[in-house]
Scaffold this motif. Structure first.
Motif, short mmCIF file in Angstrom:
data_model
loop_
_atom_site.label_atom_id
_atom_site.label_comp_id
_atom_site.label_asym_id
_atom_site.label_seq_id
_atom_site.Cartn_x
_atom_site.Cartn_y
_atom_site.Cartn_z
N LYS A 164 0.93 3.00 -10.79
CA LYS A 164 1.23 4.01 -9.78
C LYS A 164 0.83 3.43 -8.44
CE LYS A 164 0.12 7.85 -12.83
NZ LYS A 164 -0.77 8.99 -13.02
N ASN A 214 0.16 6.23 -2.11
CA ASN A 214 0.96 6.49 -0.93
C ASN A 214 0.23 6.06 0.34
OD1 ASN A 214 3.15 7.46 0.51
ND2 ASN A 214 2.31 9.50 0.69
N ALA A 271 -4.06 13.04 -6.17
CA ALA A 271 -2.77 12.35 -6.07
C ALA A 271 -2.30 12.36 -4.62
CB ALA A 271 -1.76 13.03 -6.98
N ASP A 302 0.01 10.74 -3.21
CA ASP A 302 1.46 10.73 -3.03
C ASP A 302 2.06 12.13 -3.09
OD1 ASP A 302 0.73 10.73 -5.73
OD2 ASP A 302 2.64 9.86 -6.36
N LYS A 303 1.33 13.10 -3.63
CA LYS A 303 1.81 14.48 -3.72
C LYS A 303 1.25 15.35 -2.61
CE LYS A 303 2.57 14.11 -8.62
NZ LYS A 303 2.09 14.43 -9.95
N ASP A 344 0.48 16.04 1.58
CA ASP A 344 0.86 15.65 2.94
C ASP A 344 -0.40 15.27 3.71
OD1 ASP A 344 -0.36 18.03 3.87
OD2 ASP A 344 1.54 19.13 3.87
#
Length: 146
Positions: free
Chosen positions: A34, A37, A105, A107-108, A110
């Motif tokens: 994974k 981000n 997480a 990447d999930k 903002d």
């Protein structure tokens, strides 16, 4: 893990080197990768977790002989729960409500959610890990994270 030169993955922290010893060189393994981000913020958060963990272990030596990587993961999950990022489950055998740390997480999330998460972890650490700290070196290192 961090991808190095030649496509070689290395642990992001030395404490996880021992976890890789069990894998034989040349062995074939299936892994799930994974991508974070926001790797800079992720490294900062994990550096903060590690700093908190080291301080906590210095104050609470009762875990000194357990596997460091397992201790760190338990500590990180516990601090995540204290920061308010958890799910609750009912243990059907005892009826107790159990808390389990949520995956942070990135990447999930903002940017606002990431900031709130980082702030909550820092506040939990200040309250539960560094509550009575008067050591100026520790306080200065804490300020460096903000």
């Amino acid at each position: 893990m961090i991808k190095g030169a030649g496509g070689v993955f290395v642990p992001a922290d030395e404490m996880f080197l021992n976890s890789l010893i069990a894998f034989e060189n040349g062995g074939l393994y299936e892994i799930e990768i994974k991508k974070n981000n926001n790797p800079k913020l992720h490294r900062k958060l994990f550096a903060f977790f590690k700093f908190c963990f080291d301080h906590y272990n210095a104050e609470n030596g009762d875990m000194a002989f357990a596997n460091e990587a397992k201790q760190f993961n338990y500590f990180r999950k516990r601090l995540t729960i204290l920061a308010g990022f958890f799910d609750e489950f009912v243990d059907f055998d005892t009826g107790e409500i159990r808390k389990e740390a949520q995956s942070l997480a990135w990447d999930k999330m903002d940017d606002i959610e990431r900031g709130e998460c980082l702030s909550a972890v820092i506040n939990a650490a200040l309250k539960y890990v560094f509550k009575n700290t008067t050591d100026e070196n520790v306080i200065n290192r804490l300020y460096a994270f903000f």
